[in-house]
Design a protein around this motif. Structure first.
Motif, PDB file in Angstrom:
ATOM      1  N   GLN A   9       0.866  -1.256  -0.019  1.00  0.00           N
ATOM      2  CA  GLN A   9       0.161  -0.078   0.137  1.00  0.00           C
ATOM      3  C   GLN A   9       0.841   1.206  -0.214  1.00  0.00           C
ATOM      4  O   GLN A   9       0.588   2.344  -0.684  1.00  0.00           O
ATOM      5  CB  GLN A   9      -0.902   0.097   1.084  1.00  0.00           C
ATOM      6  CG  GLN A   9      -1.865  -1.094   1.112  1.00  0.00           C
ATOM      7  CD  GLN A   9      -2.746  -1.243   2.322  1.00  0.00           C
ATOM      8  OE1 GLN A   9      -2.408  -0.881   3.448  1.00  0.00           O
ATOM      9  NE2 GLN A   9      -4.090  -1.998   2.208  1.00  0.00           N
ATOM     10  N   GLU A  10       1.923   1.290   0.714  1.00  0.00           N
ATOM     11  CA  GLU A  10       2.826   2.273   0.845  1.00  0.00           C
ATOM     12  C   GLU A  10       3.530   2.503  -0.764  1.00  0.00           C
ATOM     13  O   GLU A  10       3.718   3.758  -1.248  1.00  0.00           O
ATOM     14  CB  GLU A  10       4.027   2.162   1.690  1.00  0.00           C
ATOM     15  CG  GLU A  10       3.484   2.209   3.271  1.00  0.00           C
ATOM     16  CD  GLU A  10       4.732   1.708   4.227  1.00  0.00           C
ATOM     17  OE1 GLU A  10       4.397   1.895   5.204  1.00  0.00           O
ATOM     18  OE2 GLU A  10       5.852   1.262   3.818  1.00  0.00           O
ATOM     19  N   CYS A  11       3.650   1.582  -1.501  1.00  0.00           N
ATOM     20  CA  CYS A  11       4.338   1.637  -2.648  1.00  0.00           C
ATOM     21  C   CYS A  11       3.474   2.167  -3.795  1.00  0.00           C
ATOM     22  O   CYS A  11       3.875   2.797  -4.670  1.00  0.00           O
ATOM     23  CB  CYS A  11       4.887   0.296  -3.323  1.00  0.00           C
ATOM     24  SG  CYS A  11       6.308  -0.414  -2.248  1.00  0.00           S
ATOM     25  N   THR A  12       2.194   1.906  -3.511  1.00  0.00           N
ATOM     26  CA  THR A  12       1.225   2.486  -4.591  1.00  0.00           C
ATOM     27  C   THR A  12       1.176   4.010  -4.543  1.00  0.00           C
ATOM     28  O   THR A  12       0.650   4.531  -5.443  1.00  0.00           O
ATOM     29  CB  THR A  12      -0.156   2.084  -4.200  1.00  0.00           C
ATOM     30  OG1 THR A  12      -0.572   2.514  -2.927  1.00  0.00           O
ATOM     31  CG2 THR A  12      -0.288   0.526  -4.261  1.00  0.00           C
ATOM     32  N   GLU A  13       1.847   4.645  -3.615  1.00  0.00           N
ATOM     33  CA  GLU A  13       1.981   6.119  -3.694  1.00  0.00           C
ATOM     34  C   GLU A  13       3.154   6.664  -4.086  1.00  0.00           C
ATOM     35  O   GLU A  13       3.442   7.805  -4.401  1.00  0.00           O
ATOM     36  CB  GLU A  13       1.846   6.648  -2.212  1.00  0.00           C
ATOM     37  CG  GLU A  13       0.505   6.238  -1.327  1.00  0.00           C
ATOM     38  CD  GLU A  13      -0.707   6.836  -2.003  1.00  0.00           C
ATOM     39  OE1 GLU A  13      -0.784   7.829  -2.491  1.00  0.00           O
ATOM     40  OE2 GLU A  13      -1.819   6.106  -2.162  1.00  0.00           O
ATOM     41  N   ASP A  14       3.908   5.671  -4.674  1.00  0.00           N
ATOM     42  CA  ASP A  14       5.419   6.008  -5.259  1.00  0.00           C
ATOM     43  C   ASP A  14       5.167   6.661  -6.581  1.00  0.00           C
ATOM     44  O   ASP A  14       4.226   6.581  -7.495  1.00  0.00           O
ATOM     45  CB  ASP A  14       6.330   4.885  -5.317  1.00  0.00           C
ATOM     46  CG  ASP A  14       7.544   5.234  -5.344  1.00  0.00           C
ATOM     47  OD1 ASP A  14       8.361   5.104  -4.243  1.00  0.00           O
ATOM     48  OD2 ASP A  14       8.211   5.681  -6.391  1.00  0.00           O
ATOM     49  N   ALA A  15       5.981   7.893  -7.022  1.00  0.00           N
ATOM     50  CA  ALA A  15       5.992   8.453  -8.090  1.00  0.00           C
ATOM     51  C   ALA A  15       6.504   7.605  -9.250  1.00  0.00           C
ATOM     52  O   ALA A  15       6.179   7.607 -10.370  1.00  0.00           O
ATOM     53  CB  ALA A  15       6.854   9.557  -8.029  1.00  0.00           C
ATOM     54  N   ASP A  16       7.270   6.434  -8.835  1.00  0.00           N
ATOM     55  CA  ASP A  16       7.820   5.762 -10.146  1.00  0.00           C
ATOM     56  C   ASP A  16       6.529   4.601 -10.485  1.00  0.00           C
ATOM     57  O   ASP A  16       6.472   4.001  -9.438  1.00  0.00           O
ATOM     58  CB  ASP A  16       9.144   4.878  -9.335  1.00  0.00           C
ATOM     59  CG  ASP A  16       9.722   3.823 -10.417  1.00  0.00           C
ATOM     60  OD1 ASP A  16       9.050   3.554 -11.371  1.00  0.00           O
ATOM     61  OD2 ASP A  16      10.996   3.904 -10.465  1.00  0.00           O
ATOM     62  N   PRO A  17       6.250   4.392 -11.417  1.00  0.00           N
ATOM     63  CA  PRO A  17       5.158   3.530 -11.716  1.00  0.00           C
ATOM     64  C   PRO A  17       5.402   2.170 -11.733  1.00  0.00           C
ATOM     65  O   PRO A  17       4.761   1.403 -11.301  1.00  0.00           O
ATOM     66  CB  PRO A  17       4.674   4.118 -13.193  1.00  0.00           C
ATOM     67  CG  PRO A  17       5.957   4.553 -13.667  1.00  0.00           C
ATOM     68  CD  PRO A  17       6.686   5.627 -12.809  1.00  0.00           C
ATOM     69  N   SER A  18       6.784   1.797 -11.855  1.00  0.00           N
ATOM     70  CA  SER A  18       7.132   0.437 -11.623  1.00  0.00           C
ATOM     71  C   SER A  18       7.026  -0.030 -10.068  1.00  0.00           C
ATOM     72  O   SER A  18       6.616  -1.025  -9.770  1.00  0.00           O
ATOM     73  CB  SER A  18       8.544   0.011 -12.162  1.00  0.00           C
ATOM     74  OG  SER A  18       8.542   0.453 -13.555  1.00  0.00           O
ATOM     75  N   VAL A  19       7.374   1.191  -9.386  1.00  0.00           N
ATOM     76  CA  VAL A  19       7.250   0.740  -7.980  1.00  0.00           C
ATOM     77  C   VAL A  19       6.091   0.699  -7.439  1.00  0.00           C
ATOM     78  O   VAL A  19       5.819   0.082  -6.432  1.00  0.00           O
ATOM     79  CB  VAL A  19       8.123   1.819  -7.071  1.00  0.00           C
ATOM     80  CG1 VAL A  19       8.165   1.599  -5.579  1.00  0.00           C
ATOM     81  CG2 VAL A  19       9.686   1.789  -7.418  1.00  0.00           C
ATOM     82  N   ALA A  20       5.132   1.574  -7.998  1.00  0.00           N
ATOM     83  CA  ALA A  20       3.910   1.670  -7.472  1.00  0.00           C
ATOM     84  C   ALA A  20       3.133   0.297  -7.587  1.00  0.00           C
ATOM     85  O   ALA A  20       2.057   0.218  -7.071  1.00  0.00           O
ATOM     86  CB  ALA A  20       3.137   2.930  -8.275  1.00  0.00           C
ATOM     87  N   LEU A  21       3.319  -0.476  -8.937  1.00  0.00           N
ATOM     88  CA  LEU A  21       2.811  -1.471  -8.901  1.00  0.00           C
ATOM     89  C   LEU A  21       3.369  -2.740  -8.244  1.00  0.00           C
ATOM     90  O   LEU A  21       3.136  -4.015  -8.477  1.00  0.00           O
ATOM     91  CB  LEU A  21       2.931  -1.752 -10.613  1.00  0.00           C
ATOM     92  CG  LEU A  21       1.752  -1.089 -11.336  1.00  0.00           C
ATOM     93  CD1 LEU A  21       1.884  -1.371 -12.823  1.00  0.00           C
ATOM     94  CD2 LEU A  21       0.352  -1.161 -10.911  1.00  0.00           C
ATOM     95  N   ALA A  22       4.391  -2.605  -7.453  1.00  0.00           N
ATOM     96  CA  ALA A  22       5.295  -3.490  -6.819  1.00  0.00           C
ATOM     97  C   ALA A  22       4.336  -4.712  -6.171  1.00  0.00           C
ATOM     98  O   ALA A  22       3.466  -4.374  -5.326  1.00  0.00           O
ATOM     99  CB  ALA A  22       6.172  -3.238  -5.946  1.00  0.00           C
ATOM    100  N   GLY A  23       4.659  -5.958  -6.568  1.00  0.00           N
ATOM    101  CA  GLY A  23       3.874  -6.988  -5.749  1.00  0.00           C
ATOM    102  C   GLY A  23       2.636  -7.470  -6.319  1.00  0.00           C
ATOM    103  O   GLY A  23       2.080  -8.540  -6.276  1.00  0.00           O
ATOM    104  N   GLN A  24       2.072  -6.774  -7.370  1.00  0.00           N
ATOM    105  CA  GLN A  24       1.039  -6.814  -8.205  1.00  0.00           C
ATOM    106  C   GLN A  24       0.959  -8.021  -9.107  1.00  0.00           C
ATOM    107  O   GLN A  24       2.367  -8.094  -9.734  1.00  0.00           O
ATOM    108  CB  GLN A  24       0.168  -5.571  -8.756  1.00  0.00           C
ATOM    109  CG  GLN A  24      -0.183  -4.616  -7.756  1.00  0.00           C
ATOM    110  CD  GLN A  24      -0.827  -3.331  -8.351  1.00  0.00           C
ATOM    111  OE1 GLN A  24      -1.682  -3.533  -9.423  1.00  0.00           O
ATOM    112  NE2 GLN A  24      -0.825  -2.286  -7.440  1.00  0.00           N
ATOM    113  N   VAL A  25       0.045  -8.781  -9.500  1.00  0.00           N
ATOM    114  CA  VAL A  25       0.224  -9.760 -10.480  1.00  0.00           C
ATOM    115  C   VAL A  25       0.453  -9.184 -11.755  1.00  0.00           C
ATOM    116  O   VAL A  25       0.080  -8.231 -12.201  1.00  0.00           O
ATOM    117  CB  VAL A  25      -1.170 -10.483 -10.777  1.00  0.00           C
ATOM    118  CG1 VAL A  25      -1.010 -11.196 -12.079  1.00  0.00           C
ATOM    119  CG2 VAL A  25      -1.531 -11.224  -9.815  1.00  0.00           C
ATOM    120  N   GLY A  26       1.644  -9.837 -12.360  1.00  0.00           N
ATOM    121  CA  GLY A  26       2.454  -9.105 -13.589  1.00  0.00           C
ATOM    122  C   GLY A  26       3.488  -8.277 -13.566  1.00  0.00           C
ATOM    123  O   GLY A  26       4.170  -7.710 -14.270  1.00  0.00           O
TER     124      GLY A  26
END
Length: 567
Positions: free
Chosen positions: A61-78
């Protein structure tokens, strides 16, 4: 769940990290800012090319707020994640995840390993990425988000010739490249349901190849007449008005498909008669006299009238061994083809000259003179002979490559739109020659420099053996469950996490995996200029039905064209 997994997220206690895994000593040395520098999970177990991971829901949930779109999706499927192994990094893709109260962090995920790279000492970036795994992580190793900078290094070209076709998801600026030699050398397949932008994407890839190799040799089978508009300025367009495919280029099997109408035991009788008469007709040519021994398959010109006369003469012999009906069947069909205007592009008296070399040079673009692609529009070809026409073209490409082995190789790419029509699966197979020649190209073509590109909206109707020979698979959205399962079975293990997103892909998005890319990627294709797009856009019914005027004249013109074509 063991105490080890429960202690995995105790980032405030360095001793516990050190207890978990020797590799984590290196983790403590890794310096990064923000979410990218903090672990999001921990390896629980290792099994071959995959692993089970405990993910921390709070960290995700913390990562979803990240400005880096790759980090923002961290852990999600794909999405991609990384694990330190020694002094390098192992890259993996998240295949699936589920909530599990027994796991510290709340989420249990399955990941597939993609490859590994070294770490730059000063920046901490991944470099020298290579596919495959030589050293596995240890249970307890920490999992980190893969950043856009990491992915930029991973997707960077390794110096091989490549074309850029789009942007890597979820980044905004990382370009997706396809390695041309690997893409074409081991064949490729472009799959996608109707309306996903498949034709436009195919045109984009072919345009990029043409731009990269203006002296290339590409032949595309276009069953709907869509691609003429896209390549009018960069290629040559052939249809029934200018193809001029000589009938005598057909081998015996293709002659049988066109001329024989009988079924069962009677077909074999007709085939024996045709073989005898066709060989006699070919031997009448002076070329045959100079060559000595020829076969019924030899591409030697002959006159249709000679074949007709030979059939007539053989029918009149007393010792012919059968009645006259088989001879009449073949002769009647031959006369029908000669008199039908729809077949004039193939069965015309003006095509009797020895134009084989000129035909090959023209259609195969030898030389290309800056127009490396031939679009063969078969939409106007009668359906009874469409498969035979494609078979003749495919076989000529393959045979030419075989007989040119002593020359400098001139690779040829054969692209088949609606490929499931020509190489159907066993359930729909009709034993046609086109299926056999395309299957042979798929299996043996790369030895001789013949590449195959298959485009289809129904991959489950495609011969499984042919799809398995495609080294690169480009899959757009597939709506049918059977098609999805078929593609998943054909793709490598490391792409499974990406494949689960196939039903959710947007138009002009795709999953690419195989030899043509460094690792499996999700790509948003580039837009094409209007002039380069195929004529495949769906009409706006509601808008067209609001218009009126000129219908009577339109109907008259249509009827005239209809009658002029004899169909």
């Amino acid at each position: 769940m063991s105490d080890m997994s429960m202690r995995g997220f105790d980032r405030a206690n360095p001793a516990s990290l050190q207890d978990l895994s020797p590799d984590l000593v290196g983790d403590r040395q890794y310096i990064a800012s923000g979410n990218a520098g903090e672990p999001i999970g921990m390896i629980l177990d290792i099994s071959g090319s995959s692993s089970a991971v405990a993910l921390d829901l709070k960290r995700l949930q913390e990562c979803t707020e990240d400005a880096d779109p790759s980090v923002a999706l961290a852990g999600q499927v794909g999405s991609q994640i990384k694990i330190r192994v020694g002094r390098g990094w192992l890259l993996a893709s998240v295949r699936a995840q589920r909530q599990d109260s027994k796991v510290d962090g709340g989420i249990l995920a399955s990941i597939d390993f993609l490859g590994e790279g070294d770490e730059e000492k000063l920046t901490g970036k991944i470099h020298g990425f290579r596919r495959g795994v030589t050293r596995y992580p240890i249970p307890g190793a920490m999992v980190y988000p893969a950043t856009s900078n990491d992915l930029r290094q991973i997707y960077a070209s390794d110096g091989r010739s490549s074309i850029q076709v789009g942007t890597v998801f979820p980044t905004r600026d990382i370009r997706a490249g396809l390695y041309i030699d690997a893409l074409l050398g081991k064949h490729f397949a472009l799959l996608g349901s109707t309306g996903t932008g498949k034709s436009t994407s195919a045109a984009l890839i072919l345009h990029k190849i043409c731009e990269s190799a203006p002296q290339g040799h590409i032949v595309m089978i276009d069953p709907h007449g869509e691609y003429a508009a896209a390549f009018r300025n960069t290629g040559l367009i052939f249809d029934t008005t200018n193809l001029q495919l000589p009938y005598w280029l057909m081998n015996f099997e293709e002659h049988c498909e066109v001329l024989l109408t009988a079924r069962g035991e009677a077909r074999q009788v007709d085939a024996d008669i045709l073989a005898k008469c066709l060989l006699q007709a070919r031997m009448k040519n002076r070329l045959a006299e100079g060559m000595g021994k020829i076969t019924v398959d030899s591409p030697i010109p002959y006159l249709l009238s000679d074949l007709s006369n030979i059939l007539q003469n053989e029918m009149g012999k007393l010792d012919k061994g059968t009645n006259s009906i088989p001879y009449m069947r073949i002769k009647t069909k031959l006369d029908e083809l000669k008199g039908d205007p729809r077949y004039q592009f193939m069965f015309s008296g003006v095509l009797v000259g020895d134009t084989m070399a000129e035909f090959i040079a023209k259609v195969f673009r030898l030389p290309a003179v800056g127009k490396p692609i031939s679009i063969i529009d078969v939409s106007g070809v009668p359906s009874e002979v469409t498969s035979t026409v494609v078979a003749v073209l495919g076989r000529m490409i393959f045979d030419f490559a075989i007989w040119a082995r002593d020359e400098e190789t001139r690779p040829v790419l054969l692209v088949c739109e609606e490929a499931h029509r020509y190489v159907p699966n066993e359930r729909n197979a009709d034993g046609s020659s086109v299926g056999r020649i395309l299957s042979r190209i798929a299996k043996e073509g790369r030895k001789y420099g013949v590449s195959l590109g298959l485009i289809t909206q129904r991959p489950s109707d495609l011969a499984e053996g042919v799809l398995s020979q495609c080294g690169t698979i480009i899959s757009m959205r597939l709506n049918n469950d059977r098609d999805q399962a078929f593609v998943k079975a054909a793709m490598p293990e490391g792409a499974r996490g990406f494949l689960d997103s196939i039903p959710a892909l947007r138009n002009r998005e795709c999953i690419i995996c195989g030899e043509g890319v460094s690792i499996p990627i999700r790509v948003a294709f580039d837009d094409l200029d209007e002039i380069k797009r195929p004529a495949s856009a769906d009409p706006s019914i509601s808008e067209l039905w609001r218009q009126s005027g000129g219908e009577e004249e339109m109907v008259q013109r249509t009827v005239m064209r209809w009658r002029a074509q004899g169909r």
